[in-house]
Enzyme design. Sequence first.
Site, mmCIF file in Angstrom:
data_model
loop_
_atom_site.group_PDB
_atom_site.id
_atom_site.type_symbol
_atom_site.label_atom_id
_atom_site.label_comp_id
_atom_site.label_asym_id
_atom_site.label_seq_id
_atom_site.Cartn_x
_atom_site.Cartn_y
_atom_site.Cartn_z
ATOM 1 N N GLY A 90 -34.633 -80.113 -9.611
ATOM 2 C CA GLY A 90 -34.708 -78.356 -9.781
ATOM 3 C C GLY A 90 -33.502 -78.137 -10.575
ATOM 4 O O GLY A 90 -32.933 -78.899 -11.033
ATOM 5 N N GLY A 91 -33.194 -76.809 -10.430
ATOM 6 C CA GLY A 91 -32.323 -76.242 -11.262
ATOM 7 C C GLY A 91 -30.242 -76.484 -11.020
ATOM 8 O O GLY A 91 -29.779 -77.043 -12.441
ATOM 9 N N PHE A 92 -31.090 -77.381 -9.860
ATOM 10 C CA PHE A 92 -28.690 -77.612 -9.989
ATOM 11 C C PHE A 92 -29.136 -79.428 -10.568
ATOM 12 O O PHE A 92 -27.891 -79.589 -11.255
ATOM 13 C CB PHE A 92 -28.637 -78.148 -8.351
ATOM 14 C CG PHE A 92 -27.860 -78.749 -7.985
ATOM 15 C CD1 PHE A 92 -26.855 -77.674 -7.328
ATOM 16 C CD2 PHE A 92 -27.741 -80.820 -8.011
ATOM 17 C CE1 PHE A 92 -25.122 -78.701 -7.083
ATOM 18 C CE2 PHE A 92 -25.950 -80.638 -7.502
ATOM 19 C CZ PHE A 92 -25.669 -80.137 -7.065
ATOM 20 N N GLY A 93 -30.193 -79.784 -10.520
ATOM 21 C CA GLY A 93 -30.414 -81.648 -10.850
ATOM 22 C C GLY A 93 -31.443 -81.979 -10.075
ATOM 23 O O GLY A 93 -32.276 -81.971 -9.760
ATOM 24 N N VAL A 94 -31.477 -84.060 -10.387
ATOM 25 C CA VAL A 94 -31.415 -84.437 -9.597
ATOM 26 C C VAL A 94 -31.455 -84.786 -8.445
ATOM 27 O O VAL A 94 -30.375 -84.824 -8.123
ATOM 28 C CB VAL A 94 -32.040 -86.275 -10.276
ATOM 29 C CG1 VAL A 94 -32.869 -86.637 -10.247
ATOM 30 C CG2 VAL A 94 -32.408 -85.771 -11.674
ATOM 31 N N VAL A 95 -32.308 -84.722 -7.149
ATOM 32 C CA VAL A 95 -31.752 -84.959 -5.556
ATOM 33 C C VAL A 95 -32.591 -86.295 -5.547
ATOM 34 O O VAL A 95 -33.865 -86.758 -5.251
ATOM 35 C CB VAL A 95 -33.497 -84.205 -4.925
ATOM 36 C CG1 VAL A 95 -32.590 -85.270 -3.461
ATOM 37 C CG2 VAL A 95 -32.486 -83.186 -5.754
ATOM 38 N N LYS A 116 -27.419 -84.677 -3.782
ATOM 39 C CA LYS A 116 -27.877 -84.110 -5.395
ATOM 40 C C LYS A 116 -26.387 -84.246 -6.274
ATOM 41 O O LYS A 116 -25.782 -84.614 -5.934
ATOM 42 C CB LYS A 116 -28.240 -83.143 -4.965
ATOM 43 C CG LYS A 116 -29.367 -82.880 -4.172
ATOM 44 C CD LYS A 116 -29.356 -81.146 -4.420
ATOM 45 C CE LYS A 116 -28.733 -79.952 -3.748
ATOM 46 N NZ LYS A 116 -29.082 -78.332 -3.298
ATOM 47 N N ASP A 211 -31.296 -66.436 -1.354
ATOM 48 C CA ASP A 211 -32.666 -67.870 -2.407
ATOM 49 C C ASP A 211 -33.272 -68.406 -1.461
ATOM 50 O O ASP A 211 -33.726 -69.403 -1.734
ATOM 51 C CB ASP A 211 -31.335 -68.431 -3.051
ATOM 52 C CG ASP A 211 -32.631 -69.412 -4.356
ATOM 53 O OD1 ASP A 211 -33.102 -68.408 -4.403
ATOM 54 O OD2 ASP A 211 -32.467 -70.724 -4.863
#
Length: 436
Positions: A90-95, A116, A211
């Site tokens: 997602g916008g945060f990064g890879v999980v 994450k 969110d």
Amino acid sequence: MGICFSAEERYQFSQKTIPAKSGKNSAVYLMNSDCQESVGKSSATCLPLAPKNIKDLQSNPGYENVDVFTYEEMKTATKQFRPDYILGEGGFGVVYKGVIDDNVRAGYKSTKVAIKELNPEGFQGDREWLAEVNYLGQLSHQNLVKLIGYCCEDDHRLLVYEYMAMGSLEKHLFRRVGCTLTWSKRMKIALDAARGLAFLHGAERSIIYRDLKTANILLDECYNAKLSDFGLAKDGPRGDQTHVSTRVMGTYGYAAPEYVMTGHLTSRSDVYGFGVLLLEMLLGKRAMDKSRPCREHNLVEWARPLLNHNKKLLRIIDPRMDGQYGTKALMKVAGLAYQCLSQNPKGRPLMNHVVEVLESLKEDSNVQEEIMTNLHSRGKSVTLYEAPSDSQGTSDGDGQRRRPESSRRSKSEASVNTDKYVSDLVSDSDPDPTKI
């Protein structure tokens, strides 16, 4: 982590910011995880202000229940961040999925986790990463995902959560093939999400989630739902404040109109987001989808006017739930979504009220699904629909009314009123109608 509006979309909105808050607050805020019936209540202590940097985070005593891992331990837990261990992005990064056990840290009980890793080039940065640790590191509730630990070494920022076996609500609600979510499961998930929001809003210093969306609701193996991704969460207004002024952030299609236009954030902004979520679950459609006909791109604009009309609602409801709900229950949920999506924030209900409405449906939903399951296990095929009124028939030569051809059913398709049918079935000759 929630995805911000695109630069093009954000440019259209007025943005207001508030000065960064300074100073530390060492007060500890920890909710009892077994407070299952005390929705909306909180302890007397306050949640500390969000840490400004890593040093501030590490010196705050409010995070003693969160483990601090090394990057090497995270590599071991994910088998060197193997590509086939990726759960999503997602916008945060890879999980990644992972396991923390004795191989990772001596004496650690084997625990499945989701890890994450912050992407430095992504939408979110250290501010959102710190907010995530701040809120989930000190909040404990059955409908909030549990933060187990974090890693912050050099340029590496990782968060370690409890593993949610069924993934996100988004994955199940919008799947094109395979099993779909039943009406009762959807209502259970909606209730769990509502309880999580009510808990946040009811804290002594309220918290605005900001969110809410299907991708941020995670499900365990029993379809218990939990809110995740607190990077965009904000402390609610205090004292005589009526709102918090902040940058417009969130996911397009879920943000309340007054927040988009002014940057004024309140708990009612979350209620609007919940209304969007409820609408998605009723219709089985995404909040925004440009592949639909032009007038249906925005689900709220198209569908909200139809929620108070029985016949129109029945035409747009997700057909995959056909026969799983009673008309009264459906209209109650549709009415609730209609209220949550009010353009006027004061016209939206509080989340505690939303919880009460959904709880009133829970028992009826469970009973109906149990009955339908038993019917299928007995090999019976039943089509539930409303019997036509007399005016729908035609007269034969003897003056007797006769049903039109389109309404005739074979003997294996019983024409019944759903509520009466359920009542009759429960009072069947079997001592316990739930047993075969």
